[in-house]
Enzyme design. Structure first.
Site, PDB file in Angstrom:
ATOM      1  CE  LYS A 282      -4.304   1.541   2.145  1.00  0.00           C
ATOM      2  NZ  LYS A 282      -5.283   1.299   3.231  1.00  0.00           N
ATOM      3  CD  GLU A 368     -19.755  -1.414   8.572  1.00  0.00           C
ATOM      4  OE1 GLU A 368     -18.879  -0.588   8.269  1.00  0.00           O
ATOM      5  OE2 GLU A 368     -19.920  -2.500   7.953  1.00  0.00           O
ATOM      6  NE  ARG A 396     -21.088  -1.544   5.332  1.00  0.00           N
ATOM      7  CZ  ARG A 396     -19.910  -1.163   4.825  1.00  0.00           C
ATOM      8  NH1 ARG A 396     -19.658  -1.334   3.545  1.00  0.00           N
ATOM      9  NH2 ARG A 396     -18.998  -0.620   5.583  1.00  0.00           N
TER      10      ARG A 396
END
Length: 652
Positions: A282, A368, A396
């Protein structure tokens, strides 16, 4: 020397380049991404990590006939550059420019619109099924990060795809992070795979050995699954993906274009579902991002040479930091307070809480739904959990809010950061639906602070409620009010009257309280005095005050940074209707459409929520002239009240 990037006008141009040219092109793309994000802000580190992967994909596959589905989409900048948007890349995330995420309305190469995690495999499987039903032969590829793989929907899709056995390629981009470092068993599992590449070599050698047995080799190979499983269990505990029905390839170096082309070509020719596990860095190619990928995941403007953030004028503490400090202080008083987030410890401010109370802090990954039900379990066992989520991601967990938390009337406090219009991230990230989806749930209490000091008191109030509660607050700096050291418990369901007298009443929540105050100043310059109320609670509503004002005022005005459908203004209208009261009502909020990207101020103007726009619409509703100069101009206005089409609901 001419830049290679100048020769890339469509994806087919990528196929004509040698590996050496592709490697050179990768450097040019990285430079363009770094320079653009430095100017516009955006997702830097995840996009720098997928440059070679994207080039290899476009070297092997034929898009848009083949379908490429990105998860979340914050790895798709190279994809946008290669698909005819290079010349417009400088408009990234600006109003009217190209979006920061794949968008089906923007390009035929964006096969599926995304912005939330863990959706790519489900969407890609749907496309693969449609392809099979129509008798087509195109390839479907999903790219998902290891962070998004912590989401339950990803596993639901893997389970179904493995069971169906249809042709689908899933690329697992493993960079060991989502935004912050990944957590959980899946992260540990992938780590074990990364250090055991000998598994694939052993499996291949075993297969070759069996196939060489004269006459019966193929039969032995087909019936030797137990032997392969034995080899697999020695080198890679679990072998999860193959057990789920996928051909597993990897892990491989996601920055080696030649190797990636070879592997993708093999996967293209295989039957059934294939999972390619690649390992990337990354922030690859930009040292500041490689050294601090979490800081460069999503960034504002910065100096491209040094990586340091652009200098900003001193600002008030953010709502997030005020929430963080308040929760730590309140947790010191109450040992039953726990904190939960879903892969956002830094973004929600809970990272600091975790350092102070490591045994009382839980990061569940991008899950979530699990976070909400886990919180319900904690509450059922006598604790008071606080879940901090971005408003847009909390959507969600709606079923769990209803079924697991509110139905059982459990003391769970849901803190929704980034509520309202969040700016350049656009419609996938605006938190403009929460008041509507929260206020309709029985037992739920909904609190909205007008400033950062009131947020502190609302958090204390929510922790004192013996049932479900939610607090929503905006992104960024607070209003700069004085912060106290103590906490007050606010009277439940009671508003705060900031200015009492006037022939009309402005009833506002959250960020719109400040706008109501400024609009009232503009109206005063036109001879219209307005009462201004900080409603504080969307549920329970201060019906006593609303009904009193309905009897006294010529016009009631509601203001909210939430969709008009079902929001605070709707609650006021319902209150009036339920009591048989008729009074002109003007509602301001987000209109019934998805709001594009842009700065927050641009988007507030687009929604007609700036103070001068509010004042103009109110004057119009009163039948007054709207084109008079105002001598005492409030902050953020030009002193004029102009007639504009308001982003307001109908009068009642």
């Amino acid at each position: 020397m001419q830049a290679l990037l100048d020769r890339i006008n469509n994806p087919e141009d990528v196929k004509r380049l040698s590996v050496q040219e592709l490697e050179r092109l990768a450097g040019e793309i990285r430079r363009l991404i770094i320079d653009t994000v430095a100017q516009n802000g955006g997702h830097l580190a995840p996009n720098l990590g997928t440059v070679e992967l994207t080039l290899a994909l476009y070297s092997v596959f034929s898009f848009p006939e083949d379908k490429l589905v990105w998860d979340v989409g914050h790895q798709s900048y190279t994809h946008k550059i290669l698909t005819g948007r290079r010349d417009r890349f400088g408009t990234l995330r600006k109003q009217g420019g190209i979006t920061g995420f794949p968008n089906r309305f923007e390009s035929p190469y964006d096969a599926f619109g995304v912005g939330h995690a863990s959706t790519s495999i489900s969407a890609a499987l749907g496309m693969a099924i449609a392809r099979d039903v129509k008798g087509r032969r195109n390839q479907v590829i999903a790219v998902i990060g290891d962070g998004a793989l912590t989401g339950g929907e990803a596993f639901e899709a893997l389970n179904h795809a493995g069971d169906l056995g249809t042709k689908l390629i899933v690329i697992l981009n493993d960079n060991e992070m989502s935004i912050d470092a990944n957590v959980g068993a899946m992260s540990e599992y992938l780590s074990r795979i990364r250090i055991a590449p000998q598994y694939n070599r052993a499996k291949r050698d075993m297969g070759n050995l069996l196939m060489r047995i004269p006459h019966i080799g193929d039969k032995v190979y087909k019936t030797a699954s137990h032997l392969k499983d034995g080899v697999r269990s020695v080198f890679v505990p679990g072998s999860l993906f193959e057990d789920m029905g996928f051909h597993y390839i990897g892990p491989i170096d996601g920055h080696n274009i030649r190797l990636m082309e070879e592997v993708l070509s093999r996967a293209r020719d295989m039957t059934g579902p294939v999972l390619i596990h690649i390992h990337t860095v990354k922030g690859k190619g930009y040292l500041p991002a490689e050294q601090a990928p979490e800081k460069f995941h999503g960034v504002g403007c910065f100096d491209a040479q040094t990586g340091k953030p652009a200098k900003k004028a001193p600002a008030a503490p953010s709502y997030t930091s005020v929430f963080s400090d308040a929760l730590i202080a309140l947790a010191k008083r109450d040992p039953d307070v726990l904190a939960i987030t879903a892969a956002m410890p830094s973004g929600t401010g809970l990272k600091a809480f975790g350092k102070v109370y490591p045994k009382r802090f839980f990061d569940v990954g991008i899950a979530e739904e699990h976070a909400m039900t886990m919180a319900a379990g904690m509450a059922a066992a006598g604790m008071h959990p606080v879940i901090a989520l971005y408003s847009t991601f909390a959507q969600r967990a709606y079923d769990q809010m209803i079924h697991d938390v509110c139905l059982q009337d459990l003391p769970v406090t849901i803190c929704l950061d980034r509520a309202g219009l969040v700016g350049e991230d656009g419609p996938t990230h605006h938190g403009v639906f929460d008041l509507s989806y929260l206020r309709q749930i029985p037992n739920m209490h909904v609190l909205v602070p007008k400033d950062e000091e009131e947020l502190r008191h609302m958090l204390a109030t929510a922790l004192a409620i013996k049932g479900p509660s939610a607090i929503r607050y905006p992104r960024g700096a607070g209003r700069g009010v004085t912060l106290t050291d103590d906490f007050s418990i606010l009277p439940l369901g009671k508003a705060e009257v900031l200015h009492e007298s006037g022939e009309i009443a402005l009833l506002a929540v959250g960020t719109m309280v400040e706008h109501a105050e400024q609009a009232a100043k503009l109206l005063a310059g036109q001879g219209i005095e307005a009462a201004v109320v900080n409603m504080r609670f969307v549920k329970p509503l201060d019906e006593e005050l609303i009904l009193r004002y309905a009897a006294e005022k010529k016009l009631l005005v509601t203001l909210e940074e939430n969709v008009l459908a079902g929001g605070f203004g709707s609650a006021v209208a319902e209150c009036l209707a339920d009591h048989g009261v008729q009074v002109p009502l003007l509602r301001f909020g987000i209109p019934d459409r998805f709001i594009e990207q842009g700065t927050r101020q641009e988007l507030l103007s687009l929604c007609r929520l700036q103070p001068q726009q509010l004042a103009a619409a109110i004057l119009m509703a009163l039948g007054r002239d709207c084109e008079t100069e105002h001598p005492a101009e409030p902050s953020g206005t030009d002193g004029k009240v102009r007639e504009e089409t308001p982003g307001a609901g109908p009068q009642a």
